[in-house]
Design an enzyme around this catalytic site. Structure first.
Site, PDB file in Angstrom:
ATOM      1  N   GLY A 194       0.746  -1.179  -0.150  1.00 36.48           N
ATOM      2  CA  GLY A 194       0.187  -0.018   0.182  1.00 36.48           C
ATOM      3  C   GLY A 194       0.566   1.284   0.158  1.00 36.48           C
ATOM      4  N   ASP A 322      10.981   4.421  -6.605  1.00 38.61           N
ATOM      5  CA  ASP A 322      10.426   3.010  -6.265  1.00 38.61           C
ATOM      6  C   ASP A 322      11.196   1.991  -6.597  1.00 38.61           C
ATOM      7  OD1 ASP A 322       8.192   1.405  -6.041  1.00 38.61           O
ATOM      8  OD2 ASP A 322       7.573   1.346  -7.935  1.00 38.61           O
ATOM      9  N   ASN A 410      11.717  -7.708 -10.297  1.00 38.72           N
ATOM     10  CA  ASN A 410      10.467  -7.287  -9.724  1.00 38.72           C
ATOM     11  C   ASN A 410      10.493  -8.473  -8.723  1.00 38.72           C
ATOM     12  OD1 ASN A 410       7.392  -6.462  -9.017  1.00 38.72           O
ATOM     13  ND2 ASN A 410       8.374  -4.693 -10.095  1.00 38.72           N
ATOM     14  N   TRP A 411       9.409  -8.783  -8.417  1.00 43.51           N
ATOM     15  CA  TRP A 411       8.900  -9.697  -7.406  1.00 43.51           C
ATOM     16  C   TRP A 411       9.098 -10.950  -7.844  1.00 43.51           C
ATOM     17  CZ3 TRP A 411       5.801 -13.603  -8.291  1.00 43.51           C
ATOM     18  CH2 TRP A 411       4.853 -13.710  -9.445  1.00 43.51           C
ATOM     19  N   HIS A 630      -5.112   1.608 -16.471  1.00 36.50           N
ATOM     20  CA  HIS A 630      -5.622   1.625 -17.771  1.00 36.50           C
ATOM     21  C   HIS A 630      -4.645   1.958 -18.853  1.00 36.50           C
ATOM     22  CE1 HIS A 630      -9.845   0.677 -16.514  1.00 36.50           C
ATOM     23  NE2 HIS A 630      -9.642   1.833 -15.515  1.00 36.50           N
TER      24      HIS A 630
END
Length: 712
Positions: A194, A322, A410-411, A630
């Site tokens: 979050g 990030d 990434n993950w 989107h």
């Protein structure tokens, strides 16, 4: 006849006994620790070290071409499937999107039970990167799962019945859970997500039997400055608070969520956590451009009994892009410089591969495992990156940088093979334009990055767009962690690919976005086998043995952050149901072709009710509010393609969804908190423009970036 009846009764008794044995799920710490070296796969990364290496070698480089489908299952969710299944005592446990849990007979694929936590659809709004779930934990007869709405739930392993449930998060804030729990010393460990929306990160340990909270460790300071009565209070006072200056983090909570990686060393009795990005991303806004902002983008070592701090290593001080450190953590013993070293390895988003002494937290080495532009290296004395001064985009207009927020990795889990000594990394090449958001203001519950996403609107001319998408690709990199260099690389046409499994059979398994599951030679990267899956794969495979046969299992279903936020760089296909595919040598099962989803009737662009909205203002608002779900320039087709949506046809329809929240049960919450009806109509005006442009464009030519046909 009596003999037949006796035989049937005997078979039933034996079957019942087998099921009872299969349902015991008698997993403890000793069994998880031993799984690092044996054939079992009883925790998310196989064992506590999270190496994702199995010594099983019945499927090997010599016979992998004989691998065929043993059984399959199809799920009722068509979002991203990210789980790694576990196999315990003959039962395969897995989870799907929307935090659902399933148990199958590991040999036959028979469904034993399923559990639906019934997450409210509107909670999907809080999931930055899809309503995914990466897996479950099993411990002493229970199965544990975290849910998108922040619950941690314990289920009976035999029946799937709920034993206990605890709300781990403040439901008034946009927290989520997507990661798999781990269990250490009778404590279930879980973090949350979050950070993009503005929350304060923490890790919590719960009693595995009762769900009672044992301890909590906050990963960033309390914005009020007060102690929390938590395990983190002492280190906050002594090490952390001084690294944060005044800034917007006091309103957003600061981020630093622990949403994925964990590993445990039973000998040192230390649990390791990866910590995520700050909020806002923009360091200038978050903390006045001052301070390292601990423990953002860090690896934390804690004592599992109490949550007491032991050490930390920050991969990206003053993080502003990030660049999370939540990526997969692997523990291993390596010979470095002629000396055995107990190391922790991580390839976080920032592009450097870190080898760290896991007892002390001291850096051993760090080299970039892919091309990056934001830093030239890591100082071996200080452990800090040597930044490119231009990377701090707050000082200039726009910085086009590699990697972007999706990271160089990434993950998706990597894997370490102790036989080859290599780590196999699923890698992304994804540039991004960072621009300081000059008009930033905190909006509770919305994305609060401090980066102007308008910079990343797609170019309108075809040639420039083609050149841009050509820069974006994926790779599977075999990395030597001792010598810090690549040994081989496989290029993928799409950047958002799957996690990795390595085996004693000399194989590396990985799925790909275009819809295939492949096996590569672990020594040189040559492709030895491939199976068309009909849908993209992002999850990591696993392998297990049952009745003398080796099986390889993979969850199939594209989704996640890459698919949602960069759809123009991914295969163009409709959303398809998730599947579990399980293979063995000589497998003869056939999975049917995916059903062709019914196509929504195309809207008549000429019949769209004209909009009085401001197209230019709508363009800006779209990229500030809608792009992450989107796609830039309304390019998304995986979540509803707004250019083809009936809601576009009238101002009333559009307002009903965007402002009134009529589609909230399906994950599209009302934006009334963030914009006025006039703003919403401006966005409609812009999307109408994109719809007319798309309608006038020629059909997609043969050979373009379109997914292959589904399997038959």
């Amino acid at each position: 006849m009596k003999i037949i009846r006796f035989g049937l009764v005997a078979a039933a008794v034996l079957s019942l006994a087998a099921c009872q044995k299969a349902g015991t799920a008698n997993v403890d710490g000793k069994r998880i620790a031993e799984a690092d070296a044996n054939a079992e796969w009883v925790s998310y990364g196989k064992g506590y070290s999270e190496q994702r290496f199995s010594p099983l070698d019945k499927v090997n480089a010599g016979n992998v071409g004989q691998l065929g489908l043993a059984w399959y299952a199809e799920f009722d969710t068509d979002r991203g499937q990210e789980a790694t299944p576990l196999v315990v005592d003959g039962v395969l446990y897995t989870s799907t999107a929307w935090s659902k849990v399933f148990a199958f007979n590991a040999k036959t694929g028979e469904l034993l039970w399923k559990f639906d936590p019934k997450v409210e659809g509107a909670k999907g709004f809080n999931a930055c990167c899809d309503v995914v779930n990466r897996g479950v934990a099993v411990w002493k007869g229970k199965v544990y799962v975290g849910t998108i709405d922040g619950r941690l739930i314990a289920l009976d392993a035999k029946t799937g019945d709920q034993v206990w449930s605890v709300q781990t998060t403040d439901t008034s804030k946009p927290y989520t859970i997507t990661g798999a729990p781990r269990v250490v010393k009778d404590k279930v460990l879980i973090g949350n997500g979050g950070a993009e929306y503005g929350v304060r990160g923490y890790i919590t340990a719960y009693d595995a039997a009762t769900g009672k909270q044992a301890w909590r460790f906050y990963t960033v300071p309390n914005p009020t400055g007060a102690p929390d009565g938590a395990a983190s209070d002492k280190v906050m006072r002594e090490k952390v608070n001084a690294t944060w200056s005044e800034g917007e983090w006091k309103k957003t909570g600061g981020g630093g969520t622990a949403w994925d990686s964990m590993a445990y060393d039973p000998e040192l009795d230390l649990i390791y956590f990866g910590i995520g990005n700050g909020n806002p991303w923009n360091h200038k806004l978050r903390s006045g451009g001052q301070g390292d902002n601990l423990f953002v983008s860090s690896i934390l070592a804690l004592k599992p009994d109490t949550g007491e701090y032991v050490w930390h290593y920050q991969t990206t001080p003053g993080e502003s892009w990030d660049y999370t450190a939540t990526q997969h953590i692997i523990l291993a013993d390596l010979n470095i410089g002629g000396q055995p070293r107990k190391v922790l390895m991580q390839a976080p988003k920032n592009g450097f591969f870190y080898v760290i002494d896991r007892a002390s937290g001291k850096l051993i080495s760090a080299k970039n495992y892919t091309n990056i532009t934001w830093a030239s290296g890591v100082d071996p004395k200080t452990g800090r990156p040597i930044e490119n001064p231009a990377a701090r985009y707050q000082q200039s207009s726009t910085v086009l940088q590699i990697p972007g927020p999706l990271g160089a990795h990434n993950w998706q889990p990597m894997a370490f093979n102790p036989k080859t000594g290599l780590v196999y990394i699923p890698t992304n090449v994804t540039p991004f334009g960072y621009t300081d958001d000059k008009g930033f203001g905190v909006r509770p519950g919305a994305w609060n990055t401090g980066v102007d996403f308008l910079t990343n609107a797609l170019p309108t001319d075809e040639a420039t767009l083609k050149a841009l998408t050509a820069m974006i690709k994926g790779q599977l990199v075999a990395w030597d962690p001792v010598n810090q260099k690549p040994v081989w690389t496989v290029d993928h046409p799409y950047f958002w690919n799957a996690g990795v499994l390595s085996t004693g059979g000399g194989l590396v398994f990985q799925g790909a976005a275009e819809g295939q599951f492949s096996a590569y030679d672990a020594a040189n990267g040559s492709k030895l086998w491939s199976y068309p899956t009909g849908n993209g794969i992002i999850a990591a495979p696993m392998t297990y043995e049952q009745d003398g046969e080796q099986y390889v299992a993979i969850m199939v279903g594209v989704g996640g952050g890459g698919q949602i936020s960069a759809p123009a760089s991914m295969p163009q296909r409709p959303r398809l149901p998730g599947r579990l595919l399980v293979f063995k040598l000589g497998g003869k099962a056939q999975a049917p072709a995916f059903p062709t989803p019914p196509q929504a009737a195309p809207i008549d662009v000429a019949a769209i009710q004209p909009s009085t909205g401001d197209v230019q203002h709508g363009f800006a608002l779209f990229h500030q509010n809608c792009q992450v779900c989107h796609g830039p320039n309304a390019s998304g087709a995986w979540l509803p393609d707004l250019k083809r949506s009936p809601m576009l046809t009238t101002a009333e329809n559009w307002k009903g969804v965007v402002i009134d929240g009529l589609s909230a049960p399906r994950g599209m919450a009302s934006f009334a908190r963030f914009m006025t009806p006039k703003d919403a109509e401006d966005i409609r005006a812009y999307v109408i423009k994109e719809a007319r442009t798309a309608a006038a464009a020629p059909a997609t030519p043969q050979g373009s970036r379109v997914a292959p046909a589904p399997i038959g």
